[in-house]
Design a protein around this motif. Structure first.
Motif, PDB file in Angstrom:
ATOM      1  N   GLU A 230      -5.632   1.850   4.524  1.00  0.00           N
ATOM      2  CA  GLU A 230      -4.835   2.554   3.522  1.00  0.00           C
ATOM      3  C   GLU A 230      -3.358   2.183   3.593  1.00  0.00           C
ATOM      4  O   GLU A 230      -2.566   2.649   2.774  1.00  0.00           O
ATOM      5  CB  GLU A 230      -5.002   4.071   3.715  1.00  0.00           C
ATOM      6  N   GLY A 231      -2.969   1.368   4.594  1.00  0.00           N
ATOM      7  CA  GLY A 231      -1.590   0.906   4.667  1.00  0.00           C
ATOM      8  C   GLY A 231      -0.603   1.987   5.038  1.00  0.00           C
ATOM      9  O   GLY A 231       0.496   2.052   4.467  1.00  0.00           O
TER      10      GLY A 231
ATOM     11  N   HIS B 288       0.818  -1.209   0.000  1.00  0.00           N
ATOM     12  CA  HIS B 288       0.000   0.000   0.000  1.00  0.00           C
ATOM     13  C   HIS B 288       0.859   1.269   0.000  1.00  0.00           C
ATOM     14  O   HIS B 288       0.392   2.315  -0.454  1.00  0.00           O
ATOM     15  CB  HIS B 288      -0.941   0.011   1.210  1.00  0.00           C
TER      16      HIS B 288
ATOM     17  N   ARG C 227      -3.237   8.596   0.850  1.00  0.00           N
ATOM     18  CA  ARG C 227      -3.576   7.801  -0.324  1.00  0.00           C
ATOM     19  C   ARG C 227      -3.944   8.723  -1.487  1.00  0.00           C
ATOM     20  O   ARG C 227      -4.407   9.848  -1.302  1.00  0.00           O
ATOM     21  CB  ARG C 227      -4.711   6.830  -0.025  1.00  0.00           C
TER      22      ARG C 227
END
Length: 577
Positions: free
Chosen positions: A526-527, A349, A496
């Motif tokens: 969203e990592g 991500h 992101r």
């Protein structure tokens, strides 16, 4: 072949539980490192291992010792079902816990959930091997580790703030009895030379938690009864609180008779002296309680007899790690899969995260009474920021458009703090240490309102999200209370690609009093992990109430005036890896 199989059955449990506890300790070590209240946590794993080894020396005879061939038939079906129903969910729970821990290292409930899963698996194994006798016998060494886990904020904050207020009030009254004039201002004590703050370390919280650990440790070493252990722990906490009260009185006396700067020279020495007094005092109390023990009970005699049998039993009975090796192979593979999967999730991500617009503060040096504030060395040591600046100036009140003076009762004092932490494992932990709902109550302010998060425009296409708090503080009985409006912004370096940087930045939750609960979930989805953090805090302080419309208008203008957008090399479309 049998010897190799036996060796595997002996080594695999050590590898499995060693990996479990190592991952847990490594995760908690971030808090042990950056938060001085939990510095003692580094010693707890070693104490827990030592207590477990002592319990191993006089362990009771296991209730069943099934061989590798008859493990399935030697255990009752109900025990097997119970083990599966307890152990499998505890193993599966490690995956979501690790995903959230990596992105939210400062979210303390996760530490308790993680520790509960690891302790659950450890006790489950002991129960399967040695039955209920082993479960009771080894429960304390396993549970002892829980003293190293940071308390959740709803429990810790009231205790911290309550102890600070009590210690400050009692210390001020005590010093006044010796003819030294003092004035209590929340958790601050004003003497002729300045203000002395009673922070967390002086409040007794650090030594209270350390005293709890020491009391439990000595109670187990002395094998005291439950009632005497309670007496020992209460006594250790009493010693810690009394010693901290004496420490606070001493530091206030030093500030009043010498100067404020002399306090820092004695601060750490007095703190470590407290820990030493707690250790020695608890040791003496444990020795006194141990002398009053009655003769060896029949239960202890039975344990001794069983230990004698252990000396004559065969090697397989003395080292009964006899669960099938396949169980531990599967569990070890799962742990490896959890760690690799969690890190792979964030790695994949991170490629889609874009650098946010970089912004700076253009300090209003031309404002009335502008001055840079020197950040206290104690604050520097606690926050460990990479960049930090602070300043104050004066704003005119709504009904005073003329000359501004800080001495006017209707003038508004503006404080601005800016901190930055570079990307790293503890950046999120450190950034969350400096928040208005934590810092202002610690110096005597009472929170009145939390109006949530709103976006304040900087340019036509860029806005910053600030959370708005309102506080009140009474400095003396004859004066009007002070009013403070605090605006807090916490931003990360990357976001992101689908997020709109100008309209709704996803760095703080919008629900009142939820703080960042929603954001924590978004961070995982969203990592986002180990990102750089930037905190901006602006506080308006006034002697008179300020209308909500006036506050919002002033703050909106201030944000436009002091925030300087600097895309340059940090353009939002650049993937800053």
């Amino acid at each position: 072949m049998s010897n190799r199989y036996f060796s595997a059955r002996l080594v695999l449990p050590f590898l499995f539980f060693g990996a479990l506890w190592f991952i847990l300790c490594r995760q908690l070590s971030g808090e042990w490192l950056v938060n001085e209240q939990y510095n003692y946590g580094w010693f707890v794993p070693f104490f827990a291992v030592y207590l477990f080894w002592l319990c191993w020396q006089d362990r009771p005879m296991e209730e069943r010792v099934p061989s590798r061939r008859n493990f399935g038939t030697a255990h009752k079906p109900s025990i097997q079902v119970a083990a599966i129903l307890i152990g499998v969910p505890a193993l599966l729970l490690l995956l979501p816990v690790r995903l959230f821990e990596i992105a939210n290292p400062e979210w303390r409930p996760l530490g308790w959930i993680h520790a509960a899963s690891v302790a659950d698996l450890t006790l489950l194994y002991l129960w399967c091997v040695g039955g209920i006798r082993w479960l009771r016998h080894f429960a304390f060494p396993v549970a002892f580790f829980l003293v190293a886990i940071p308390w959740v904020t709803p429990i810790e904050l009231p205790i911290i703030q309550g102890l600070m207020r009590v210690v400050a009030a009692v210390a001020a009254e005590t010093v006044s009895l010796f003819g030294i004039p003092t004035q209590l201002e929340g958790n601050l004590i004003r003497v002729t030379n300045g203000l002395v703050g009673v922070n967390e370390a002086c409040s007794g919280v650090r030594s209270l938690q350390t005293a709890l650990m020491i009391g439990l440790l000595f109670g187990e070493l002395k094998r005291l009864s439950t009632l005497r252990r309670i007496v020992l722990v209460v006594g250790a906490i009493g010693i810690a609180l009394t010693a901290n009260f004496c420490r606070a009185v001493f530091l206030v006396w030093v500030a009043a008779t010498e100067n404020i700067s002399a306090v820092s020279g004695w601060h750490e020495l007095a703190g470590y002296s407290i820990i030493g007094l707690v250790f020695l005092g608890t040791l003496v109390l444990a020795a006194l309680l141990g002398q009053k023990k009655t003769e060896v009970t029949s239960q202890e005699s039975a344990i001794r007899n069983r230990n004698i049998k252990h000396q004559t039993s065969n090697i397989e009975n003395r080292v009964p790690f006899i669960l099938p090796a396949s169980y531990f192979v599967f569990a070890l593979c799962w742990i490896v899969a959890v760690e690799l999967g969690a890190h792979f999730w964030y790695r994949i991500h991170e490629r889609n995260l874009l650098a946010t617009i970089r912004w700076e503060v253009q300090w209003p040096e031309a404002s009335p009474n502008f001055r840079e504030l020197k950040i206290d060395e104690e604050v520097r040591r606690q926050l460990r920021y990479d960049q930090g600046h602070a300043a104050s100036w004066t704003l005119p009140a709504a009904n005073s458009p003329g000359a501004v003076s800080a001495s006017k009762p209707n003038a508004i004092t503006c404080l601005l703090y800016l901190f930055r932490w570079n990307p790293g494992r503890n950046s999120a932990l450190l950034a969350n240490l400096h928040r208005p709902d934590v810092c202002l109550p610690a110096i005597g302010w009472t929170q009145l309102a939390d109006t949530g998060v709103h976006n304040y425009p900087v340019t036509g296409s860029f806005a910053l999200p600030f959370r708005h708090f309102e506080f009140q503080r009474v400095t003396s009985e004859n004066s009007a209370p002070q009013i403070a409006h605090a605006f807090y912004c916490l931003l990360e370096d990357r976001m992101r690609a689908a997020a709109s940087p100008g309209l709704k930045l996803p760095q703080m939750a919008t629900a009142h009093s939820a703080w960042t609960r929603d954001e924590r979930i978004r961070q995982v989805l969203e990592g986002r992990r180990h990102l750089g953090q930037q905190v901006m805090e602006i506080v308006f302080i006034s002697r008179e109430p300020i209308s909500a419309a006036d506050v919002e208008s002033r703050f909106t203008d201030l944000v436009r005036g002091v925030v300087l957008v600097n895309p340059g090399p940090s353009d939002p479309r650049r993937n800053d890896q």
